[in-house]
Design a protein around this motif. Sequence first.
Motif, PDB file in Angstrom:
ATOM      1  N   UNK A 193      -4.264   9.662   3.025  1.00 30.40           N
ATOM      2  CA  UNK A 193      -5.688   9.433   3.233  1.00 30.40           C
ATOM      3  C   UNK A 193      -6.433   9.229   1.933  1.00 30.40           C
ATOM      4  N   UNK A 194      -7.723   9.508   1.925  1.00 32.75           N
ATOM      5  CA  UNK A 194      -8.550   9.291   0.720  1.00 32.75           C
ATOM      6  C   UNK A 194      -8.366  10.375  -0.338  1.00 32.75           C
ATOM      7  N   UNK A 195      -7.670  11.453  -0.025  1.00 31.07           N
ATOM      8  CA  UNK A 195      -7.432  12.498  -1.004  1.00 31.07           C
ATOM      9  C   UNK A 195      -6.279  12.129  -1.920  1.00 31.07           C
ATOM     10  N   UNK A 251      -2.592  14.005  -3.672  1.00 34.36           N
ATOM     11  CA  UNK A 251      -1.698  15.149  -3.759  1.00 34.36           C
ATOM     12  C   UNK A 251      -0.361  14.697  -4.320  1.00 34.36           C
ATOM     13  N   UNK A 252       0.147  15.401  -5.337  1.00 37.96           N
ATOM     14  CA  UNK A 252       1.444  15.032  -5.891  1.00 37.96           C
ATOM     15  C   UNK A 252       2.562  15.699  -5.090  1.00 37.96           C
ATOM     16  N   UNK A 253       3.815  15.521  -5.528  1.00 38.15           N
ATOM     17  CA  UNK A 253       4.944  16.018  -4.738  1.00 38.15           C
ATOM     18  C   UNK A 253       5.004  17.545  -4.693  1.00 38.15           C
ATOM     19  N   UNK A 254       4.249  18.223  -5.569  1.00 39.74           N
ATOM     20  CA  UNK A 254       4.172  19.672  -5.539  1.00 39.74           C
ATOM     21  C   UNK A 254       2.936  20.147  -4.762  1.00 39.74           C
ATOM     22  N   UNK A 255       2.305  19.237  -4.026  1.00 44.16           N
ATOM     23  CA  UNK A 255       1.094  19.543  -3.256  1.00 44.16           C
ATOM     24  C   UNK A 255      -0.031  20.004  -4.172  1.00 44.16           C
ATOM     25  N   UNK A 256      -0.035  19.508  -5.398  1.00 47.68           N
ATOM     26  CA  UNK A 256      -1.072  19.833  -6.362  1.00 47.68           C
ATOM     27  C   UNK A 256      -1.829  18.552  -6.717  1.00 47.68           C
ATOM     28  N   UNK A 257      -2.602  18.594  -7.794  1.00 51.08           N
ATOM     29  CA  UNK A 257      -3.581  17.535  -8.046  1.00 51.08           C
ATOM     30  C   UNK A 257      -3.300  16.698  -9.295  1.00 51.08           C
ATOM     31  N   UNK A 258      -2.046  16.672  -9.764  1.00 54.21           N
ATOM     32  CA  UNK A 258      -1.745  15.882 -10.956  1.00 54.21           C
ATOM     33  C   UNK A 258      -1.443  14.434 -10.559  1.00 54.21           C
ATOM     34  N   UNK A 259      -2.443  13.807  -9.965  1.00 56.22           N
ATOM     35  CA  UNK A 259      -2.377  12.421  -9.509  1.00 56.22           C
ATOM     36  C   UNK A 259      -3.799  12.004  -9.159  1.00 56.22           C
ATOM     37  N   UNK A 266       0.835  -1.204   0.000  1.00 58.79           N
ATOM     38  CA  UNK A 266       0.000   0.000   0.000  1.00 58.79           C
ATOM     39  C   UNK A 266       0.862   1.244   0.000  1.00 58.79           C
ATOM     40  N   UNK A 267       0.510   2.221  -0.821  1.00 61.47           N
ATOM     41  CA  UNK A 267       1.299   3.428  -0.962  1.00 61.47           C
ATOM     42  C   UNK A 267       1.347   4.230   0.329  1.00 61.47           C
ATOM     43  N   UNK A 268       0.212   4.388   0.988  1.00 62.60           N
ATOM     44  CA  UNK A 268       0.195   5.187   2.209  1.00 62.60           C
ATOM     45  C   UNK A 268       1.156   4.614   3.237  1.00 62.60           C
ATOM     46  N   UNK A 269       1.171   3.288   3.367  1.00 60.07           N
ATOM     47  CA  UNK A 269       2.092   2.663   4.311  1.00 60.07           C
ATOM     48  C   UNK A 269       3.522   2.909   3.890  1.00 60.07           C
ATOM     49  N   UNK A 270       3.773   2.864   2.591  1.00 60.27           N
ATOM     50  CA  UNK A 270       5.134   3.072   2.092  1.00 60.27           C
ATOM     51  C   UNK A 270       5.629   4.465   2.411  1.00 60.27           C
ATOM     52  N   UNK A 292      -6.027   9.140  -6.156  1.00 54.66           N
ATOM     53  CA  UNK A 292      -5.890   8.417  -4.896  1.00 54.66           C
ATOM     54  C   UNK A 292      -5.169   7.082  -5.072  1.00 54.66           C
ATOM     55  N   UNK A 293      -4.098   6.907  -4.308  1.00 52.19           N
ATOM     56  CA  UNK A 293      -3.294   5.679  -4.240  1.00 52.19           C
ATOM     57  C   UNK A 293      -2.498   5.400  -5.519  1.00 52.19           C
ATOM     58  N   UNK A 294      -2.354   6.388  -6.368  1.00 53.36           N
ATOM     59  CA  UNK A 294      -1.529   6.180  -7.568  1.00 53.36           C
ATOM     60  C   UNK A 294      -0.069   6.057  -7.145  1.00 53.36           C
ATOM     61  N   UNK A 295       0.591   4.972  -7.564  1.00 48.58           N
ATOM     62  CA  UNK A 295       1.908   4.662  -7.005  1.00 48.58           C
ATOM     63  C   UNK A 295       3.063   4.762  -8.002  1.00 48.58           C
ATOM     64  N   UNK A 296       2.905   5.601  -9.016  1.00 50.20           N
ATOM     65  CA  UNK A 296       3.994   5.751  -9.969  1.00 50.20           C
ATOM     66  C   UNK A 296       3.863   7.038 -10.749  1.00 50.20           C
ATOM     67  N   UNK A 297       4.629   7.123 -11.828  1.00 44.44           N
ATOM     68  CA  UNK A 297       4.610   8.279 -12.722  1.00 44.44           C
ATOM     69  C   UNK A 297       4.122   7.807 -14.084  1.00 44.44           C
TER      70      UNK A 297
END
Length: 335
Positions: free
Chosen positions: A55-57, A59-67, A8-12, A69-74
Motif C-alpha cells: 500500500x502507500x506505507x 516496510x522493509x523485510x524486517x517490518x521496520x522503516x529502513x525504506x 510496479x513493486x506491489x504487483x511484483x 514507499x515503492x522503493x524497489x532495491x537495496x
Amino acid sequence: MNTLPSVALAAGLALLGVVASARAAGEGPPSLAFPLACKIGVSCEVQNYVDRDPGPGASDYRCSSETYDKHNGVDIRVLDMAAQRRGVAVLAAAPGRVARLHDGRPDISIRDPAAPPLNGQDCGNGVVIDHGGGWETQYCHMARGSLSVTVGQTVAAGTPLGHVGLSGNTEYPHMHITVRHAGVVVDPFAPNAGAANACHAEAPLWSPAALAQLTYKPGAVLNVGFAAQPATMADVEAGQVAAPDGAAPVLVAYARAINLKSGDVIAMQLSAPGGAVLGRSQLAPLDHSKAQWLAYIVARRPTAGWAVGRYTARYQVLREGTAVLSRDFTTMIGG
C-alpha cells in the motif's frame, strides 16, 4: 531517492512463490555476492531496503522503516563525496551477460538547482546483467564515464562494472541494486512473497559471505570528526571539513547517523586530554524518523588556550533508554 522504471513493486510482491516456481522450472535464482568494493561498517552502509508494503506505507523485510514507499532495491551508500571521488567499484553480483547499460548522466544531486531533468532516467548511469532463467540485476547511480563493460560482455561475479556515482534520482553517492525475475521485482533478503510478514530474512539470494556483511542494523554512524566551526550537512557530505588546530576559537565534534527512529535521543560528550569533560549535550527526542541526521557539540577555547594532547568525543543514540549506536572518536591538538 532512486525510483526505477520497472514493473510496479506491489504487483511484483503480490505474485506468490516467484522463486519457488523458478526453481521448480529448473531456473533457480543466482547466488548474489556483495556488489561493492567496500566494507559495511567501515567504508559503506545500507541506507534503504526493498519496500514490501503493497500500500502507500513503507516496510522493509524486517517490518521496520529502513525504506520508503515503492522503493524497489537495496541502496548501499559510501561515506561521502570524497570517498566517491577516490573511486568505489561496483561489482557484478553474479555471473551473466551485460544486457543493457546507460552512461552520460552528470554526477549531481537531484536537489541541486543545476540538476538537469531526469526525463525518465531515474537510474542514472547503470548496468543491467542477465543471469539466465529470467533473472537480472540492475545497478544504478554510477559515475559518468566510469562504466567498464560493454553490452553483450560476459561477466563473472565480482567483475568491476564501474564506480559509485551521483547520477540520476539521488541526493548522495550510492549504488542501488534491483533484482528481478521475469520482469518482477524480487527482494533479495526474502524473495518469496509468502515471507512478506515474516520480519526476518528468509531464503535470501545473498551468498553467505554477502549476508554476513549485510547484517541488519538499527541505524548506523556514517561520519564523525572534529572541526574549528560547526559543520553543515553539505560540508560533511562533501568530505571537506577542515580539522581544528591550536588557534581554533572553538572545538566542534560532529557525527552524522542514518536511519534514526522517531523518539531517538542523541547524546554527546567532549573531553579534554586527561579526561576533563568540556561539555555534554542531550537533544530532545526526534519528532519523526530521520534518513540522516547531523549532531555536534561545541567547546570554546579556554583563556589559556587548548591543552596539548588528544581530545575525545562520544556520540550515542538512545532508543527507549538503550544505546543502539555508539562511537568514540579523537583528535590531536598540538604536540
